[in-house]
Design a protein around this motif. Structure first.
Motif, mmCIF file in Angstrom:
data_model
loop_
_atom_site.group_PDB
_atom_site.id
_atom_site.type_symbol
_atom_site.label_atom_id
_atom_site.label_comp_id
_atom_site.label_asym_id
_atom_site.label_seq_id
_atom_site.Cartn_x
_atom_site.Cartn_y
_atom_site.Cartn_z
ATOM 1 N N ASP A 67 27.500 39.024 31.183
ATOM 2 C CA ASP A 67 26.146 38.929 30.639
ATOM 3 C C ASP A 67 26.024 37.608 29.892
ATOM 4 O O ASP A 67 26.524 37.467 28.768
ATOM 5 C CB ASP A 67 25.885 40.113 29.696
ATOM 6 C CG ASP A 67 24.471 40.063 29.110
ATOM 7 O OD1 ASP A 67 23.624 39.365 29.696
ATOM 8 O OD2 ASP A 67 24.235 40.727 28.079
ATOM 9 N N ARG A 68 25.400 36.621 30.508
ATOM 10 C CA ARG A 68 25.282 35.289 29.906
ATOM 11 C C ARG A 68 23.993 35.211 29.086
ATOM 12 O O ARG A 68 22.899 35.434 29.610
ATOM 13 C CB ARG A 68 25.305 34.210 30.985
ATOM 14 C CG ARG A 68 26.590 34.257 31.820
ATOM 15 C CD ARG A 68 26.725 33.053 32.734
ATOM 16 N NE ARG A 68 27.893 33.155 33.582
ATOM 17 C CZ ARG A 68 29.141 32.850 33.205
ATOM 18 N NH1 ARG A 68 29.335 32.412 31.964
ATOM 19 N NH2 ARG A 68 30.151 32.983 34.027
ATOM 20 N N ARG A 69 24.175 34.890 27.813
ATOM 21 C CA ARG A 69 23.047 34.775 26.897
ATOM 22 C C ARG A 69 23.272 33.569 25.994
ATOM 23 O O ARG A 69 24.346 32.984 25.950
ATOM 24 C CB ARG A 69 22.927 36.037 26.039
ATOM 25 C CG ARG A 69 22.544 37.294 26.814
ATOM 26 C CD ARG A 69 22.356 38.459 25.863
ATOM 27 N NE ARG A 69 23.629 38.977 25.381
ATOM 28 C CZ ARG A 69 23.754 39.748 24.286
ATOM 29 N NH1 ARG A 69 22.701 40.036 23.571
ATOM 30 N NH2 ARG A 69 24.942 40.193 23.928
ATOM 31 N N VAL A 70 22.227 33.222 25.256
ATOM 32 C CA VAL A 70 22.344 32.149 24.272
ATOM 33 C C VAL A 70 23.109 32.695 23.069
ATOM 34 O O VAL A 70 22.729 33.728 22.487
ATOM 35 C CB VAL A 70 20.969 31.616 23.854
ATOM 36 C CG1 VAL A 70 21.125 30.564 22.758
ATOM 37 C CG2 VAL A 70 20.237 31.045 25.058
ATOM 38 N N VAL A 71 24.201 32.022 22.711
ATOM 39 C CA VAL A 71 25.092 32.487 21.652
ATOM 40 C C VAL A 71 25.299 31.357 20.655
ATOM 41 O O VAL A 71 25.464 30.193 21.046
ATOM 42 C CB VAL A 71 26.457 32.921 22.234
ATOM 43 C CG1 VAL A 71 27.352 33.467 21.133
ATOM 44 C CG2 VAL A 71 26.273 33.938 23.334
ATOM 45 N N ASP A 72 25.289 31.702 19.376
ATOM 46 C CA ASP A 72 25.692 30.737 18.347
ATOM 47 C C ASP A 72 27.205 30.868 18.204
ATOM 48 O O ASP A 72 27.711 31.804 17.570
ATOM 49 C CB ASP A 72 24.994 31.028 17.026
ATOM 50 C CG ASP A 72 25.204 29.893 16.021
ATOM 51 O OD1 ASP A 72 26.315 29.331 16.001
ATOM 52 O OD2 ASP A 72 24.264 29.569 15.287
ATOM 53 N N LEU A 73 27.928 29.929 18.842
ATOM 54 C CA LEU A 73 29.379 30.036 18.902
ATOM 55 C C LEU A 73 30.009 29.980 17.518
ATOM 56 O O LEU A 73 30.984 30.688 17.232
ATOM 57 C CB LEU A 73 29.941 28.913 19.784
ATOM 58 C CG LEU A 73 31.418 28.996 20.146
ATOM 59 C CD1 LEU A 73 31.734 30.315 20.819
ATOM 60 C CD2 LEU A 73 31.801 27.833 21.070
ATOM 61 N N SER A 74 29.444 29.186 16.627
ATOM 62 C CA SER A 74 29.999 29.085 15.272
ATOM 63 C C SER A 74 29.850 30.403 14.531
ATOM 64 O O SER A 74 30.785 30.862 13.856
ATOM 65 C CB SER A 74 29.312 27.954 14.510
ATOM 66 O OG SER A 74 29.554 26.705 15.133
ATOM 67 N N GLY B 114 24.202 21.901 15.055
ATOM 68 C CA GLY B 114 23.235 21.630 16.116
ATOM 69 C C GLY B 114 23.837 21.653 17.500
ATOM 70 O O GLY B 114 23.111 21.529 18.493
ATOM 71 N N LYS B 115 25.165 21.793 17.608
ATOM 72 C CA LYS B 115 25.837 21.817 18.913
ATOM 73 C C LYS B 115 26.463 23.177 19.214
ATOM 74 O O LYS B 115 27.152 23.324 20.230
ATOM 75 C CB LYS B 115 26.938 20.751 18.958
ATOM 76 C CG LYS B 115 26.463 19.333 18.700
ATOM 77 C CD LYS B 115 25.598 18.819 19.839
ATOM 78 C CE LYS B 115 25.224 17.347 19.623
ATOM 79 N NZ LYS B 115 24.381 16.827 20.700
ATOM 80 N N GLY C 279 15.276 24.288 22.244
ATOM 81 C CA GLY C 279 14.344 25.252 21.680
ATOM 82 C C GLY C 279 14.804 26.680 21.748
ATOM 83 O O GLY C 279 14.142 27.570 21.197
ATOM 84 N N ALA C 280 15.944 26.965 22.441
ATOM 85 C CA ALA C 280 16.427 28.340 22.546
ATOM 86 C C ALA C 280 17.044 28.784 21.239
ATOM 87 O O ALA C 280 17.544 27.976 20.438
ATOM 88 C CB ALA C 280 17.450 28.446 23.679
#
Length: 881
Positions: free
Chosen positions: A441-448, A477-478, A600-601
């Motif tokens: 399940d690929r989603r936008v994740v804040d890895l930090s 921001g990355k 913008g995500a």
């Protein structure tokens, strides 16, 4: 199919020709060189002699001319004086001598021979004065006689005056030419010396060349001999080779056919020589392709078979049968330039049959693995369903009014259920990943944020072990990436959890970096813990592998975590690895493609399943109407200690707890106990060492009965426990019935024999009906019936294989694997007699008693027949309901 090989003289394996060079040729060559050197020396010597001779002749002639000047002068002077005595009669002789003197002096003045001496400063005045005297006398000499006579005295006086000049001419000239002659001789001698030196150098070079030519000749002779021996060896190899070697010319005519070819194809060599490959060896259905391939090679030169390595084809024997061969063809040329082809053929009939059998065995094994995976997945799903229901019910029960003891029991059940659910989920994850059914399940994740959450969840455990955790994250921001947060969190939890588990008073560092290619992100977890031995680096990613498997192990687990982490990382198109040194710590890394999130995500919220907390504990032991005992429970697992303590305290006994062997030994030294229940696998000091220490000390409880609580139930283990001083062994999980055996032992009553306490199977009931009833409640009666049918079919095949030819089971490892596999299935479906017998066989095999194991294999037939009959009766009874 088979390459054809060029026409011409019959091709065979020839030996090399022996060189004809002999000592006579060497001697002739040396004589020729010596003659040449002698001629050079002779010519040089002759040249020097002639030059010397010529130089001497010229010098003598010039010097004689110079010496004659004075002689001629004296002769003329004497003739001049003789005229005064004899008068006019002496004039003719005077004039003759004057002419001679005149000629000598004129030669000195004009001849090129005297040009160099005339240029000398001392020579010129004397020559000029002499020539002046001669020219002055010339009118008188050539005039009338009377005039000559009248001036005779004047002439005498005049010529007396130049006597010294004339002598000067001779002496100076002779001296000058003598010097020049010496210089020329020295120059010629130097030249000759150079010629001699050059000649010696040439002779040396010629000698060296002779030696080199001799050496080259020896080397060529050696090479020729090696070539002959090599050709002889090749001929012997080809003649005796088991593979077929067939040589043919460009038209396909066979020129050589070795013994291996005779054995493989059934022809004799004489039968095939002169015939074509197509006629002798190519099957009819391949002849067209063979002809077209050969025509293509002749017209285009493109090689499809020649020099392309080993190729599998079919060939034909003399009896017309076809068989598979492995063919390799190479091309070469004869001395006359004609192209020939050498084909090496090997009969691979046996290998093809073996490969086919292996493929069939592999397919069957893969089918079995798939069936096992499907069963594992089904059982995991079906087990998780009642577990979730149980945990949910426990959570609801915790919200009701409970006594302190009920809350403690509920806490233990809740914790055990959560742990069991975790293990079931691990097994289910393995089944899903192996079958490829686990989606990503690929989603936008804040890895930090995800890494921080994992660290915070492990912070308390890390601090308890004295560890500090450091984190290096992506730049601000990355950190927004596209990935599967659930799988990624599970991988990181495993890696960070392992780092915390195997590190004491150390440092754990988590680093996140973007590698700069293929959207690859690397997350590394390094620690300063115990490290991993080189031979165990790859094993840590295998299923059910725990590197710390000793009794005093500090950490526990199923050994599935890293295996699941690797599968998940690879399912996400990444990988996982480790670098480690024993005692230096470990560094685990994962590299997974994580594209940056679109502009913008925002990160999606990752909701985690709630964890049911443990209920507060209470200690309210219940007294029973029997004589209480003082009991020491030595157990490192808190839940196991609690279960045993509650069982004993509810029976009215007094319980003291110890968390490891050393603490238990100290308690036994300081306090008197009626019974000691001793776990085996514990940190710091295992149960065996603790028992030895208790017995060795003169403590308060050195003579108390000690009963082992262990999962190590093999007879060899029990013998070790008894040798250490233990009185009995109980197998986990502990039941009230098992504890009663230990209590009887403490009260002086006889216990059962020294073997794991367990319910003995009833000879009349080889199948555990309660086990099947429980499974029916969990998976449903219909599904259970299908699973039982599958088990019966599997057991039938295995038993038939073991009883059909037991003597063929020479591979003990494979036999043990078969026994272990069937034992697992028997345990799942309640086949108690069969399971116990299989466990005993497995014990014999693992303990090295393989001969006894093989001897007892026929026993399985009767055991399975009784068990099979019981299953049939049960199925018949179910069908009548």
């Amino acid at each position: 199919m088979f390459a054809k090989v060029p026409s011409g003289a019959r091709t065979g394996l020839k030996t090399g020709a022996k060189p004809r060079t002999t000592l006579l040729h060497y001697a002739t060559f040396v004589v020729a060189i010596a003659t040449l050197a002698g001629m050079v020396w002779f010519v040089a010597s002759d040249f020097a002699a002639k030059v010397e001779s010529l130089a001497k002749a010229r010098s003598d002639n010039v010097q004689w001319s110079l010496s004659q000047v004075e002689v001629e002068y004296l002769v003329f002077d004497h003739a001049l004086r003789d005229v005064g005595v004899h008068g006019i009669d002496a004039l003719p002789q005077l004039r003759q001598h004057f002419d001679i003197l005149y000629s000598r002096i004129d030669t000195l003045r004009s001849s090129d021979l005297f040009r160099e001496v005339r240029e000398q400063a001392d020579f010129q005045p004397a020559l000029a004065e002499t020539w002046a005297a001669i020219t002055d006398a010339l009118p008188y000499i050539d005039g009338p006689d009377q005039m000559l006579l009248d001036n005779l005295d004047a002439l005498i006086t005049r010529f007396d005056a130049i006597h010294d000049d004339v002598r000067m001419l001779g002496l100076h000239g002779i001296s000058f030419f003598a010097e020049r002659s010496d210089e020329r001789r020295e120059g010629i001698a130097e030249t000759l010396n150079r010629v001699a030196a050059i000649t010696l150098v040439l002779v040396f070079i010629l000698t060296l060349l002779i030696f080199m030519l001799w050496r080259f000749s020896r080397v060529l002779h050696s090479h020729a001999e090696d070539a002959r021996l090599s050709a002889d060896r090749i001929s012997a190899v080809v003649t005796t080779a088991l593979d077929a070697v067939v040589v043919s010319d460009r038209s396909g005519v066979i020129q050589e056919f070795n013994g291996g070819a005779e054995d493989i194809f059934g022809y004799t060599r004489d039968e095939v020589l002169g015939r074509t490959i197509e006629d002798v060896m190519v099957p009819p259905h391949l002849r067209k392709a063979h002809a077209e391939g050969f025509h293509h090679y002749v017209t285009t030169g493109e090689r499809r078979v020649i020099g392309r390595g080993r190729i599998k084809l079919e060939a034909r024997r003399k009896n017309g049968s076809t068989f598979p061969v492995e063919l390799s063809v190479s091309a070469t040329r004869q001395q006359d330039g004609a192209e020939i082809f050498v084909a090496f053929l090997r009969d691979i009939t046996g290998r093809v049959a073996t490969e086919q059998a292996l493929r069939q065995a592999r397919d069957k094994a893969m089918a079995g693995e798939r069936a096992k995976a499907e069963l594992l997945a089904v059982m995991s799903h079906e087990m998780r369903t009642p577990l979730n229901g149980m945990l949910g019910t426990l959570e609801l029960l915790g919200e009701t009014d409970l006594s302190a003891r009920q809350k403690k029991y509920l806490s233990v059940a809740n914790r055990s259920g959560q742990l069991l659910l975790h293990h079931v989920n691990d097994v289910l994850d393995v089944a899903r990943l192996e079958s490829g059914k686990m989606g990503i399940d690929r989603r936008v994740v804040d890895l930090s944020d995800l890494v921080r959450d994992v660290v915070e969840g492990q912070q308390t455990v890390a601090e308890a072990a004295g560890n500090a955790i450091e984190v290096s994250l992506l730049p601000p921001g990355k950190s927004l990436v596209v990935s599967d947060p659930v799988r990624l969190r599970q991988i990181l939890l495993n890696l960070v959890g392992n780092a915390v588990k195997f590190t004491r008073n150390g440092m754990i560092h988590i680093s996140v970096d973007r590698l700069g290619y293929d959207d690859m992100v690397e997350i590394s977890v390094s620690d300063t813990g115990i490290g991993i031995a080189p031979e165990d680096i790859e094993r840590v990613f295998s299923d059910f592998v725990t590197l710390d498997a000793t009794y005093d192990r500090q950490n526990t687990g199923t050994g599935l975590g890293l295996g699941i982490a690797r599968r998940m990382a690879r399912a996400m198109n990444g990988d996982i690895g480790v670098e480690s040194e024993p005692g230096e710590g470990s560094l685990f890394w994962i590299r997974i493609p994580m594209p940056p999130a679109p502009v913008g995500a925002t990160a999606e919220v990752d909701v985690l399943a709630p964890v049911v907390p443990l209920l507060p504990e209470a200690t309210t032991p219940a007294e029973r109407g029997q004589a209480p005992l003082r009991i020491l429970v030595v157990e490192d697992n808190e839940i196991n200690r609690l279960v045993v303590r509650e069982m004993l305290e509810t029976a009215g006994h007094s319980v003291t707890e110890a968390k490891d062997g050393l603490e238990g030994a100290d308690a036994a030294r300081d306090h008197s106990f009626d019974l000691i229940l001793m776990d085996i696998s514990m940190p710091h000091m295992d149960g065996i060492e603790a028992t030895r220490l208790i017995r060795a000390r003169d403590g308060a409880s050195s003579g108390a009965p000690i009963v082992a609580l262990t999962a190590h139930a093999m007879l060899e283990e029990i013998s070790r426990f008894k040798a250490a001083g233990m009185d009995h062994s109980l197998t986990k999980p502990i039941t009230r019935e098992a504890l009663q055996i230990a209590l009887n032992l403490a009260r002086g009553k006889p216990a059962s024999p020294d073997e794991p306490a367990q319910s003995a199977p009833d000879a009349d009931t080889p199948v555990d009906q309660s086990r099947l009833d429980t499974m029916a409640q969990e998976v449903g009666a219909d599904r259970l019936a299908k699973l039982v049918d599958a088990f019966l079919a599997e057991a039938d095949r295995t038993v038939d294989g073991l009883t059909a030819a037991p003597q063929a089971a020479s591979d003990d490892h494979a036999l043990l694997a078969t026994l272990h596999h069937l034992a697992g299935s028997a345990a799942v479906f309640g086949a108690r007699d069969l399971h116990d017998w299989l466990a005993e066989m497995e014990r014999l095999g693992k303990s090295g008693q393989t001969g006894q194991m093989h001897d007892r294999l026929p026993e399985i037939a009767a055991i399975w027949a009784r068990t099979r009959s019981r299953y049939s009766d049960m199925q018949t009874a179910d069908s009548r309901k």
